[in-house]
Design a protein around this motif. Structure first.
Motif, PDB file in Angstrom:
ATOM      1  N   ALA A   2      59.997 -55.056  60.852  1.00 56.52           N
ATOM      2  CA  ALA A   2      61.076 -54.999  61.838  1.00 56.52           C
ATOM      3  C   ALA A   2      60.535 -55.190  63.254  1.00 56.52           C
ATOM      4  O   ALA A   2      61.142 -55.895  64.068  1.00 56.52           O
ATOM      5  CB  ALA A   2      61.825 -53.681  61.722  1.00 56.52           C
ATOM      6  N   SER A   3      59.385 -54.584  63.554  1.00 60.08           N
ATOM      7  CA  SER A   3      58.812 -54.737  64.892  1.00 60.08           C
ATOM      8  C   SER A   3      58.309 -56.161  65.125  1.00 60.08           C
ATOM      9  O   SER A   3      58.367 -56.667  66.245  1.00 60.08           O
ATOM     10  CB  SER A   3      57.692 -53.724  65.120  1.00 60.08           C
ATOM     11  N   VAL A   4      57.866 -56.825  64.077  1.00 59.82           N
ATOM     12  CA  VAL A   4      57.438 -58.225  64.193  1.00 59.82           C
ATOM     13  C   VAL A   4      58.645 -59.105  64.509  1.00 59.82           C
ATOM     14  O   VAL A   4      58.604 -59.928  65.429  1.00 59.82           O
ATOM     15  CB  VAL A   4      56.740 -58.708  62.898  1.00 59.82           C
ATOM     16  N   ILE A   5      59.726 -58.915  63.764  1.00 62.40           N
ATOM     17  CA  ILE A   5      60.939 -59.713  63.971  1.00 62.40           C
ATOM     18  C   ILE A   5      61.491 -59.476  65.374  1.00 62.40           C
ATOM     19  O   ILE A   5      61.880 -60.423  66.069  1.00 62.40           O
ATOM     20  CB  ILE A   5      62.007 -59.391  62.895  1.00 62.40           C
ATOM     21  N   LYS A   6      61.502 -58.220  65.807  1.00 62.56           N
ATOM     22  CA  LYS A   6      61.985 -57.913  67.147  1.00 62.56           C
ATOM     23  C   LYS A   6      61.131 -58.618  68.201  1.00 62.56           C
ATOM     24  O   LYS A   6      61.649 -59.152  69.177  1.00 62.56           O
ATOM     25  CB  LYS A   6      61.976 -56.398  67.370  1.00 62.56           C
ATOM     26  N   GLY A   9      61.825 -62.503  67.909  1.00 59.29           N
ATOM     27  CA  GLY A   9      63.215 -62.856  68.151  1.00 59.29           C
ATOM     28  C   GLY A   9      64.106 -62.908  66.931  1.00 59.29           C
ATOM     29  O   GLY A   9      65.230 -62.447  66.970  1.00 59.29           O
ATOM     30  N   SER A  10      63.614 -63.487  65.839  1.00 57.34           N
ATOM     31  CA  SER A  10      64.435 -63.576  64.624  1.00 57.34           C
ATOM     32  C   SER A  10      63.563 -63.963  63.442  1.00 57.34           C
ATOM     33  O   SER A  10      62.420 -64.402  63.603  1.00 57.34           O
ATOM     34  CB  SER A  10      65.542 -64.626  64.791  1.00 57.34           C
ATOM     35  N   GLN A  11      64.135 -63.818  62.238  1.00 54.35           N
ATOM     36  CA  GLN A  11      63.427 -64.246  61.039  1.00 54.35           C
ATOM     37  C   GLN A  11      63.214 -65.760  61.055  1.00 54.35           C
ATOM     38  O   GLN A  11      62.168 -66.249  60.633  1.00 54.35           O
ATOM     39  CB  GLN A  11      64.189 -63.825  59.782  1.00 54.35           C
ATOM     40  N   GLN A  26      62.373 -63.705  54.814  1.00 50.62           N
ATOM     41  CA  GLN A  26      63.310 -62.679  54.352  1.00 50.62           C
ATOM     42  C   GLN A  26      62.683 -61.874  53.218  1.00 50.62           C
ATOM     43  O   GLN A  26      62.807 -60.651  53.172  1.00 50.62           O
ATOM     44  CB  GLN A  26      64.627 -63.316  53.900  1.00 50.62           C
ATOM     45  N   ARG A  27      61.979 -62.530  52.322  1.00 49.67           N
ATOM     46  CA  ARG A  27      61.312 -61.840  51.207  1.00 49.67           C
ATOM     47  C   ARG A  27      60.234 -60.894  51.739  1.00 49.67           C
ATOM     48  O   ARG A  27      60.099 -59.770  51.268  1.00 49.67           O
ATOM     49  CB  ARG A  27      60.700 -62.857  50.249  1.00 49.67           C
ATOM     50  N   MET A  28      59.476 -61.341  52.753  1.00 48.11           N
ATOM     51  CA  MET A  28      58.457 -60.469  53.354  1.00 48.11           C
ATOM     52  C   MET A  28      59.110 -59.229  53.971  1.00 48.11           C
ATOM     53  O   MET A  28      58.600 -58.118  53.836  1.00 48.11           O
ATOM     54  CB  MET A  28      57.674 -61.221  54.440  1.00 48.11           C
ATOM     55  N   CYS A  29      60.241 -59.438  54.637  1.00 51.12           N
ATOM     56  CA  CYS A  29      60.954 -58.318  55.255  1.00 51.12           C
ATOM     57  C   CYS A  29      61.501 -57.361  54.203  1.00 51.12           C
ATOM     58  O   CYS A  29      61.446 -56.136  54.371  1.00 51.12           O
ATOM     59  CB  CYS A  29      62.086 -58.832  56.139  1.00 51.12           C
TER      60      CYS A  29
END
Length: 91
Positions: A2-6, A9-11, A26-29
């Motif tokens: 979640a902190s990486v995506i934030k 900016g986005s997946q 998405q699978r990694m998340c």
């Protein structure tokens, strides 16, 4: 993740950085598992430590006595060697 995506900016943005599909991101998340080949690129792009992304591959360094106290001091006391080096036979 979640902190990486934030941070990026986005997946979809992460997928572009990693040159993979958004489904792969998405699978990694969803699983929390990042393939080793992506860890350093993710760290570089997001600023999130590799140790947080894959602690099994990059464990955080344990704090050691040498790293936690100034050189020559133990428990706030000046360091005194237990052997007098001048009497140790010409050392």
């Amino acid at each position: 993740m979640a902190s990486v995506i934030k941070a990026v900016g986005s997946q979809t943005a992460l997928a572009k950085i990693l040159k993979c599909t958004p489904q792969n991101v998405q699978r990694m998340c969803a699983t929390g598992r990042v393939p080793p080949k992506h860890v350093l690129r993710i760290e570089s792009a997001s600023g999130v430590s590799r140790g947080l992304i894959r602690p099994d591959l990059y464990p955080e360094a344990a704090l050691t006595l040498d790293g936690s106290l100034p050189a020559g001091e133990v428990s706030g006391q000046p360091y005194k060697p237990s052997v007098n080096l001048s009497s140790a036979g010409g050392v």
